[in-house]
Design a protein around this motif. Sequence first.
Motif, PDB file in Angstrom:
ATOM      1  N   MET A  40      51.864  35.829  45.240  1.00 42.64           N
ATOM      2  CA  MET A  40      52.154  36.830  44.325  1.00 42.64           C
ATOM      3  C   MET A  40      51.113  37.395  43.458  1.00 42.64           C
ATOM      4  SD  MET A  40      54.212  39.412  44.461  1.00 42.64           S
ATOM      5  CE  MET A  40      54.449  40.991  43.440  1.00 42.64           C
ATOM      6  N   LYS A  41      50.603  36.178  42.614  1.00 42.48           N
ATOM      7  CA  LYS A  41      49.426  36.438  41.910  1.00 42.48           C
ATOM      8  C   LYS A  41      48.009  37.019  42.585  1.00 42.48           C
ATOM      9  CE  LYS A  41      50.850  32.483  38.653  1.00 42.48           C
ATOM     10  NZ  LYS A  41      50.389  31.111  38.249  1.00 42.48           N
ATOM     11  N   GLN A  42      47.960  36.438  43.669  1.00 39.66           N
ATOM     12  CA  GLN A  42      46.920  37.067  44.435  1.00 39.66           C
ATOM     13  C   GLN A  42      47.194  38.524  44.591  1.00 39.66           C
ATOM     14  OE1 GLN A  42      46.486  34.595  48.009  1.00 39.66           O
ATOM     15  NE2 GLN A  42      46.092  32.600  46.790  1.00 39.66           N
ATOM     16  N   PHE A  43      48.273  38.786  45.205  1.00 34.12           N
ATOM     17  CA  PHE A  43      48.851  40.256  45.521  1.00 34.12           C
ATOM     18  C   PHE A  43      48.280  41.010  44.227  1.00 34.12           C
ATOM     19  CE2 PHE A  43      52.177  43.473  45.195  1.00 34.12           C
ATOM     20  CZ  PHE A  43      51.632  44.297  46.166  1.00 34.12           C
ATOM     21  N   ALA A  44      48.947  40.545  43.156  1.00 38.09           N
ATOM     22  CA  ALA A  44      49.037  41.418  41.931  1.00 38.09           C
ATOM     23  C   ALA A  44      47.529  41.700  41.541  1.00 38.09           C
ATOM     24  CB  ALA A  44      49.818  40.838  40.830  1.00 38.09           C
ATOM     25  N   GLU A  45      46.749  40.547  41.511  1.00 40.50           N
ATOM     26  CA  GLU A  45      45.307  40.953  41.174  1.00 40.50           C
ATOM     27  C   GLU A  45      44.539  41.861  42.124  1.00 40.50           C
ATOM     28  OE1 GLU A  45      41.882  40.739  39.113  1.00 40.50           O
ATOM     29  OE2 GLU A  45      43.777  40.134  38.521  1.00 40.50           O
ATOM     30  N   GLN A  46      45.011  41.666  43.331  1.00 41.15           N
ATOM     31  CA  GLN A  46      44.266  42.930  44.444  1.00 41.15           C
ATOM     32  C   GLN A  46      44.597  44.091  44.431  1.00 41.15           C
ATOM     33  OE1 GLN A  46      43.871  41.435  48.464  1.00 41.15           O
ATOM     34  NE2 GLN A  46      43.383  39.382  48.218  1.00 41.15           N
ATOM     35  N   LEU A  47      46.297  44.085  44.117  1.00 36.63           N
ATOM     36  CA  LEU A  47      46.613  45.438  43.848  1.00 36.63           C
ATOM     37  C   LEU A  47      46.011  46.087  42.474  1.00 36.63           C
ATOM     38  CD1 LEU A  47      48.611  47.652  44.795  1.00 36.63           C
ATOM     39  CD2 LEU A  47      50.446  46.608  43.624  1.00 36.63           C
ATOM     40  N   ARG A  48      45.715  45.342  41.497  1.00 39.09           N
ATOM     41  CA  ARG A  48      45.209  45.886  40.113  1.00 39.09           C
ATOM     42  C   ARG A  48      43.688  46.336  40.424  1.00 39.09           C
ATOM     43  NH1 ARG A  48      48.124  41.153  37.681  1.00 39.09           N
ATOM     44  NH2 ARG A  48      49.412  42.099  36.332  1.00 39.09           N
ATOM     45  N   LEU A  49      43.102  45.684  41.153  1.00 28.26           N
ATOM     46  CA  LEU A  49      41.656  45.903  41.695  1.00 28.26           C
ATOM     47  C   LEU A  49      41.725  47.358  42.362  1.00 28.26           C
ATOM     48  CD1 LEU A  49      40.065  42.636  42.565  1.00 28.26           C
ATOM     49  CD2 LEU A  49      39.634  43.685  40.511  1.00 28.26           C
ATOM     50  N   ALA A  50      42.547  47.315  43.156  1.00 31.92           N
ATOM     51  CA  ALA A  50      42.776  48.685  43.933  1.00 31.92           C
ATOM     52  C   ALA A  50      42.964  49.673  43.213  1.00 31.92           C
ATOM     53  CB  ALA A  50      43.617  48.464  45.224  1.00 31.92           C
ATOM     54  N   THR A  51      43.835  49.680  42.369  1.00 29.98           N
ATOM     55  CA  THR A  51      44.256  50.759  41.205  1.00 29.98           C
ATOM     56  C   THR A  51      43.250  51.073  40.459  1.00 29.98           C
ATOM     57  OG1 THR A  51      46.519  49.617  41.334  1.00 29.98           O
ATOM     58  CG2 THR A  51      46.003  51.042  39.457  1.00 29.98           C
ATOM     59  N   LEU A  52      42.321  49.932  39.937  1.00 27.29           N
ATOM     60  CA  LEU A  52      41.183  50.372  39.097  1.00 27.29           C
ATOM     61  C   LEU A  52      40.248  50.896  40.000  1.00 27.29           C
ATOM     62  CD1 LEU A  52      40.795  46.956  37.070  1.00 27.29           C
ATOM     63  CD2 LEU A  52      41.322  49.238  36.351  1.00 27.29           C
ATOM     64  N   THR A  53      40.105  50.947  41.059  1.00 24.55           N
ATOM     65  CA  THR A  53      39.127  51.556  42.095  1.00 24.55           C
ATOM     66  C   THR A  53      39.447  53.172  41.953  1.00 24.55           C
ATOM     67  OG1 THR A  53      38.732  49.681  43.435  1.00 24.55           O
ATOM     68  CG2 THR A  53      38.132  51.861  44.574  1.00 24.55           C
ATOM     69  N   LEU A  54      40.750  53.369  41.934  1.00 31.84           N
ATOM     70  CA  LEU A  54      41.179  54.750  41.915  1.00 31.84           C
ATOM     71  C   LEU A  54      41.385  55.562  40.609  1.00 31.84           C
ATOM     72  CD1 LEU A  54      43.614  54.715  44.982  1.00 31.84           C
ATOM     73  CD2 LEU A  54      41.291  55.417  44.993  1.00 31.84           C
ATOM     74  N   ALA A  55      41.244  54.727  39.410  1.00 31.03           N
ATOM     75  CA  ALA A  55      41.510  55.038  38.094  1.00 31.03           C
ATOM     76  C   ALA A  55      40.785  56.343  38.104  1.00 31.03           C
ATOM     77  CB  ALA A  55      40.699  54.222  37.233  1.00 31.03           C
ATOM     78  N   GLY A  56      41.359  57.358  37.370  1.00 32.87           N
ATOM     79  CA  GLY A  56      41.019  58.727  37.115  1.00 32.87           C
ATOM     80  C   GLY A  56      41.347  59.759  37.938  1.00 32.87           C
ATOM     81  N   THR A  57      42.075  59.396  38.975  1.00 31.19           N
ATOM     82  CA  THR A  57      42.871  60.289  40.217  1.00 31.19           C
ATOM     83  C   THR A  57      44.044  60.021  39.870  1.00 31.19           C
ATOM     84  OG1 THR A  57      42.901  58.607  41.836  1.00 31.19           O
ATOM     85  CG2 THR A  57      40.692  59.696  41.433  1.00 31.19           C
ATOM     86  N   ASP A  58      44.845  61.074  40.801  1.00 30.36           N
ATOM     87  CA  ASP A  58      46.614  60.945  40.732  1.00 30.36           C
ATOM     88  C   ASP A  58      46.801  60.035  41.924  1.00 30.36           C
ATOM     89  OD1 ASP A  58      46.890  62.809  38.629  1.00 30.36           O
ATOM     90  OD2 ASP A  58      47.358  64.392  39.982  1.00 30.36           O
ATOM     91  N   ILE A  59      47.014  58.746  41.413  1.00 26.91           N
ATOM     92  CA  ILE A  59      47.270  57.449  42.164  1.00 26.91           C
ATOM     93  C   ILE A  59      48.373  57.610  42.906  1.00 26.91           C
ATOM     94  CG2 ILE A  59      47.249  54.995  42.602  1.00 26.91           C
ATOM     95  CD1 ILE A  59      45.213  55.001  40.134  1.00 26.91           C
ATOM     96  N   LYS A  60      48.476  57.193  44.116  1.00 29.20           N
ATOM     97  CA  LYS A  60      49.791  57.185  45.061  1.00 29.20           C
ATOM     98  C   LYS A  60      50.040  56.074  45.689  1.00 29.20           C
ATOM     99  CE  LYS A  60      47.958  60.979  46.229  1.00 29.20           C
ATOM    100  NZ  LYS A  60      47.142  61.559  45.410  1.00 29.20           N
ATOM    101  N   ILE A  61      51.181  55.357  45.635  1.00 30.24           N
ATOM    102  CA  ILE A  61      51.357  54.087  46.505  1.00 30.24           C
ATOM    103  C   ILE A  61      52.449  54.138  47.482  1.00 30.24           C
ATOM    104  CG2 ILE A  61      52.138  51.578  45.772  1.00 30.24           C
ATOM    105  CD1 ILE A  61      50.689  51.889  43.118  1.00 30.24           C
ATOM    106  N   LYS A  62      52.243  53.548  48.696  1.00 31.86           N
ATOM    107  CA  LYS A  62      53.117  53.571  49.629  1.00 31.86           C
ATOM    108  C   LYS A  62      53.175  52.163  49.835  1.00 31.86           C
ATOM    109  CE  LYS A  62      53.530  54.496  54.638  1.00 31.86           C
ATOM    110  NZ  LYS A  62      52.293  54.093  55.386  1.00 31.86           N
ATOM    111  N   ALA A  63      54.566  51.674  49.401  1.00 29.06           N
ATOM    112  CA  ALA A  63      55.005  50.318  49.632  1.00 29.06           C
ATOM    113  C   ALA A  63      56.029  49.926  50.651  1.00 29.06           C
ATOM    114  CB  ALA A  63      55.564  49.950  48.268  1.00 29.06           C
ATOM    115  N   ASP A  64      55.286  49.306  51.713  1.00 25.99           N
ATOM    116  CA  ASP A  64      56.298  48.702  52.731  1.00 25.99           C
ATOM    117  C   ASP A  64      56.695  47.328  52.530  1.00 25.99           C
ATOM    118  OD1 ASP A  64      57.341  47.970  55.175  1.00 25.99           O
ATOM    119  OD2 ASP A  64      55.915  48.783  56.492  1.00 25.99           O
TER     120      ASP A  64
END
Length: 131
Positions: A26-50
């Motif tokens: 979960m720590k690895q997932f959270a870190e990768q998700l944070r990095l993905a979110t930072l990549t899209l910073a400044g846009t209206d981010i949308k998340i699809k969680a399966d």
Amino acid sequence: MFQIKLDKMNSVIDFVLDGIIQLDEMKQFAEQLRLATLTLAGTDIKIKADLRRFRPAAPGVADMIREVQEFGLTMGVKRVAEMVDSEVVALQLNRVARESGTHKILRRFVDPQEAREWLLHGDSLKKGSKF
């Protein structure tokens, strides 16, 4: 197990949590998700969680999910579409979403395509709610 995919063109982060997620994973997932979110910073981010095959998590994992949700809100996440098959998981995720404030931008779907359509087009589509 987890997977994260990034659709930069549409500002969508698409992720899958599968099975029982231990704290280290979960720590690895959270870190990768944070990095993905930072990549899209400044846009209206949308998340699809399966989360259809995600199993109830230990309290520490639930806390991490809440922290990641809070981070996402501060970074510009505007919509979250979840797919959940288990009522037990749905109840746990409902509590976490209320605690983080994500419940205001969250919808649950049965069909992945309906989830994506809602992410891209918003409230004009309200079909598919399950829990």
